[in-house]
Motif scaffolding. Structure first.
Motif, mmCIF file in Angstrom:
data_model
loop_
_atom_site.group_PDB
_atom_site.id
_atom_site.type_symbol
_atom_site.label_atom_id
_atom_site.label_comp_id
_atom_site.label_asym_id
_atom_site.label_seq_id
_atom_site.Cartn_x
_atom_site.Cartn_y
_atom_site.Cartn_z
ATOM 1 N N SER A 1 13.589 4.582 2.244
ATOM 2 C CA SER A 1 14.329 5.742 1.733
ATOM 3 C C SER A 1 15.199 5.382 0.534
ATOM 4 C CB SER A 1 15.206 6.341 2.840
ATOM 5 O OG SER A 1 16.304 5.491 3.148
ATOM 6 N N GLN B 1 12.244 2.664 -4.804
ATOM 7 C CA GLN B 1 11.964 3.370 -6.042
ATOM 8 C C GLN B 1 11.227 4.675 -5.759
ATOM 9 O OE1 GLN B 1 9.739 0.596 -8.394
ATOM 10 N NE2 GLN B 1 11.529 -0.638 -8.933
ATOM 11 N N ALA B 2 11.451 5.646 -6.615
ATOM 12 C CA ALA B 2 10.896 6.983 -6.395
ATOM 13 C C ALA B 2 9.368 6.985 -6.353
ATOM 14 C CB ALA B 2 11.384 7.934 -7.483
ATOM 15 N N ASN B 3 8.740 6.098 -7.121
ATOM 16 C CA ASN B 3 7.274 6.124 -7.169
ATOM 17 C C ASN B 3 6.650 5.797 -5.806
ATOM 18 O OD1 ASN B 3 8.147 3.285 -7.743
ATOM 19 N ND2 ASN B 3 5.937 2.943 -7.710
ATOM 20 N N LEU C 1 7.742 6.802 -3.011
ATOM 21 C CA LEU C 1 7.856 8.017 -2.203
ATOM 22 C C LEU C 1 7.010 9.165 -2.732
ATOM 23 C CD1 LEU C 1 11.734 8.003 -1.687
ATOM 24 C CD2 LEU C 1 9.990 7.058 -0.168
ATOM 25 N N THR C 2 6.619 9.114 -4.001
ATOM 26 C CA THR C 2 5.998 10.304 -4.596
ATOM 27 C C THR C 2 4.624 10.089 -5.225
ATOM 28 O OG1 THR C 2 7.091 9.914 -6.733
ATOM 29 C CG2 THR C 2 8.268 11.264 -5.124
ATOM 30 N N ASP C 3 4.319 8.876 -5.681
ATOM 31 C CA ASP C 3 3.106 8.673 -6.462
ATOM 32 C C ASP C 3 1.896 8.346 -5.601
ATOM 33 O OD1 ASP C 3 4.469 9.130 -8.748
ATOM 34 O OD2 ASP C 3 4.416 7.075 -9.511
ATOM 35 N N TYR C 4 0.695 8.533 -6.196
ATOM 36 C CA TYR C 4 -0.526 8.033 -5.586
ATOM 37 C C TYR C 4 -0.480 6.510 -5.534
ATOM 38 C CZ TYR C 4 -2.806 12.607 -6.165
ATOM 39 O OH TYR C 4 -3.143 13.927 -6.094
ATOM 40 N N SER D 1 -2.303 6.005 1.123
ATOM 41 C CA SER D 1 -0.910 6.410 1.328
ATOM 42 C C SER D 1 0.012 5.265 0.942
ATOM 43 C CB SER D 1 -0.684 6.795 2.794
ATOM 44 O OG SER D 1 0.691 6.935 3.062
ATOM 45 N N GLN D 2 0.682 5.408 -0.207
ATOM 46 C CA GLN D 2 1.570 4.359 -0.668
ATOM 47 C C GLN D 2 2.763 4.166 0.278
ATOM 48 O OE1 GLN D 2 2.879 2.589 -4.922
ATOM 49 N NE2 GLN D 2 2.967 4.808 -4.751
ATOM 50 N N ILE D 3 3.217 5.248 0.895
ATOM 51 C CA ILE D 3 4.326 5.130 1.846
ATOM 52 C C ILE D 3 3.897 4.315 3.064
ATOM 53 C CG2 ILE D 3 5.761 6.413 3.471
ATOM 54 C CD1 ILE D 3 6.071 8.585 1.426
#
Length: 470
Positions: A139, A142-144, A146-149, A350-352
Motif C-alpha cells: 500500500s 510505487q503507484a505503478n 498498484l495500477t499498471d499492467y 497481476s502485478q499486485i
C-alpha cells in the motif's frame, strides 16, 4: 455466505436477512417465475420484522432484478429466473462424479461444508500475518505496482528470486527463462495451447490430479493413463504407451505426487528421460508441492537441463490461493512463443499478486511458515492415518511429506457412493474415480489431512461406509 457478504454493504442485518430469505425461496422454486410475493405486512409478521424493513428489502431486490414491482398490485418474482443455485438449496447429489465434481463442490460450498476432498489448506494454516504485513508494504509502494499492467515476463525481482530457489532442486536458469502467469493451471493450459493440436495424445499418471483430465478434455486431446507406482510411472508400461500411442506430451508431478504422495526415484527419472528423448516426447513437470518436501526428490527438469522438460509451479498451496501467481520455466527458444500466447489470451499478469508473493518470499517469514507447516502436516498425517485404519481404510503408502493420503476403502465399497452419502452430511470427499479414466480406483479415495480436523469427520465417514446407512 450470502448474509455475510451483504452485511458489508448494508447497515441493517434485518434487511439482509429478509433479502436472503426471498432469494432462498426463489432458488428453491418455492417462489416460481411470475409468482406474487407475500404482502409487506404478511411477510413482516411472519419474519417478526418491521414493515419498513420488508419494504426496503423488496426495493433492493427490485434494483437487483430479482423481483418486479407492479403499482397497486404488489411484488412478483422476475420472469427471467436465474439458474438454480446449488449453494442456496444444498448440494446437488445427482451430478456425475467426474473431474469437476470435487472442485465445484469445494469452491462453491462455503462455510457449511467440511472438505477432506479438497486440495488446499484451511485458512488458519496459511501465513495470514505475513500476508497482511506484505499488503501493508504494498500500500506504500510505487503507484505503478498498484495500477499498471505487469511486464510480459512478469516482475523481474520475483523471477530473480525464483531462479535462486530453483538451484535447490538442481535447476540452473536465469530469470530470462522464467515466465510468470496467474496460476499453475494457467501455466499448463498455455503449454498445452503451445504444443498440442486436437486429436493428439497426452500421457498422464494413473491416478493423477483430476484437473489434468478436465483441462485436457478442454483441449480435445486423447488422454492415456500409465499406471503409477511408489517410484513413479511403471516404466515398462510407459514404454509400451509410447510405442502404441505416439504421444506428444506427458504431464506429471516429480516431487510429491498428487494424489498418491509418492516421489519419483532417480532410476525411474533417468529411464523416463531416455525413453522421452527417443520418442520425441515433451514433459510438463508440475512442481506445485515442492515446498512441502522434507527430502528433495529428483527433478526431471534438472536431469534434462530443460531440453524436453518444462517445469511449472505456483504458491497457491503454501502461501495464498487468492494471490494468483504461478510460473513456467522453459528453454529459451520456447519462451517468446509462450509470452505471445500469454499476451493474446490474458494480455498481462497481476502485478499486485506478483509483488505480494515477492514481499512474503524475500524475508524469513515464509521459511518459518513452511517449517511449521511441515511439522503440523506430519502430526496431522499420523493422526488421520490412525483414524482411517480404525475404519478399515488403508493408505496405499505412507508418504514422507505433503498434504494427501491415497487410500483403499474396505472391500466391496464404492468410493463414489461413499462421497455422495457424505455430501448429504455436508462433507466433500474425493473418490478415486475422479483421478482416473479407468475403473481401477473405484474403491480408492484421496484425503487431505489438513482438512480432517472436524470432530465429525470420523463419524460421517463411518456412516458413509456402512451400506445400510446409504
Amino acid at each position: 455466505m450470502e448474509l455475510k457478504e451483504r452485511r458489508t454493504e448494508s447497515a441493517s442485518p434485518r434487511i439482509d436477512a429478509v433479502m436472503a430469505e426471498i432469494r432462498r425461496r426463489i432458488a428453491a422454486r418455492i417462489l416460481t417465475p411470475g409468482a406474487k410475493l407475500p404482502s409487506v405486512r404478511a411477510l413482516a409478521k411472519a419474519l417478526t420484522v418491521s414493515t419498513s424493513t420488508v419494504v426496503e428489502a423488496y426495493e433492493r431486490l427490485v434494483a437487483e432484478g430479482a423481483i418486479r414491482s407492479r403499482p397497486g398490485s404488489g411484488f412478483y418474482v422476475a420472469t427471467a429466473l436465474a439458474p438454480l443455485s446449488l449453494v442456496e438449496i444444498g448440494p446437488k447429489l445427482d451430478r456425475q462424479v467426474d473431474p469437476f465434481w470435487v472442485s465445484r463442490l469445494a469452491l462453491e460450498g462455503g462455510q457449511g461444508l467440511t472438505m477432506p476432498g479438497c486440495g488446499w489448506l484451511p485458512p488458519s494454516w496459511m501465513p495470514e500475518e505475513a500476508l497482511r504485513k506484505a499488503l501493508r508494504a504494498l500500500s506504500r509502494s510505487q503507484a505503478n505496482i498498484l495500477t499498471d499492467y505487469a511486464t510480459p515476463l512478469g516482475l523481474l525481482p520475483l523471477r530473480q528470486l525464483l531462479a535462486r530457489r530453483l538451484v535447490e532442486s538442481g535447476i540452473t536458469v536465469g530469470p530470462d527463462q522464467i515466465l510468470l502467469v496467474d496460476s499453475g493451471t494457467q501455466a499448463i493450459d498455455m503449454v498445452c495451447r503451445f504444443l498440442l493440436e486436437p486429436g493428439q495424445t497426452v500421457l498422464v499418471d494413473d491416478p493423477c490430479y483430476f484437473n489434468f483430465h478436465a483441462l485436457l478434455r478442454a483441449h480435445r486431446v486423447k488422454v492415456v493413463g500409465v499406471p503409477f507406482t511408489p517410484e513413479g510411472p511403471d516404466i515398462a508400461l510407459f514404454e509400451q504407451a509410447l510405442e502404441e500411442h505416439r504421444p506428444r506430451l506427458y504431464i506429471t508431478n516429480s516431487a510429491i505426487h498428487n494424489p498418491t504422495g509418492a516421489a519419483l526415484s532417480p532410476v525411474n527419472a533417468h529411464r523416463l528421460l531416455m525413453l522421452s528423448e527417443r520418442a520425441g516426447l515433451t514433459i510438463i513437470e508440475d512442481d506445485i508441492f515442492s515446498d512441502f518436501e522434507i527430502t528433495k526428490a529428483p527433478r526431471l527438469a534438472a536431469f534434462d537441463d530443460l531440453n524436453r522438460v518444462i517445469q511449472i509451479g505456483s504458491f497457491s498451496k503454501t502461501l495464498s490461493a487468492s494471490a494468483r501467481c504461478g510460473y513456467i520455466v522453459t528453454r529459451k527458444d520456447w519462451l517468446d512463443p509462450l509470452v505471445d500466447m500469454k499476451i493474446a489470451s490474458n494480455f498481462a499478469g497481476s502485478q499486485i499478486s506478483e509483488a505480494l508473493v515477492l514481499e512474503v518470499l524475500k524475508d524469513g517469514s515464509y521459511r518459518r511458515h513452511m517449517e511449521t507447516l511441515k511439522a503440523r502436516l506430519a502430526k496431522a498425517r499420523a493422526h488421520v492415518m490412525q483414524t482411517l485404519r480404525s475404519l478399515g481404510i488403508e493408505p496405499w503408502l505412507e508418504p514422507q511429506a505433503g498434504v494427501f493420503l491415497w487410500c483403499r476403502l474396505p472391500s466391496g465399497i464404492d468410493a463414489a457412493e461413499v462421497a455422495r452419502h457424505a455430501l448429504t452430511e455436508n462433507m466433500v470427499l474425493a473418490p478415486g474415480s475422479v483421478f482416473s479414466q479407468s475403473d481401477t480406483f473405484s474403491s480408492f479415495m484421496r484425503f487431505n489431512v489438513s482438512q480432517c480436523e472436524d470432530p465429525q469427520f470420523a463419524r460421517i465417514l463411518s456412516s458413509a461406509l456402512t451400506p445400510s446407512k446409504r
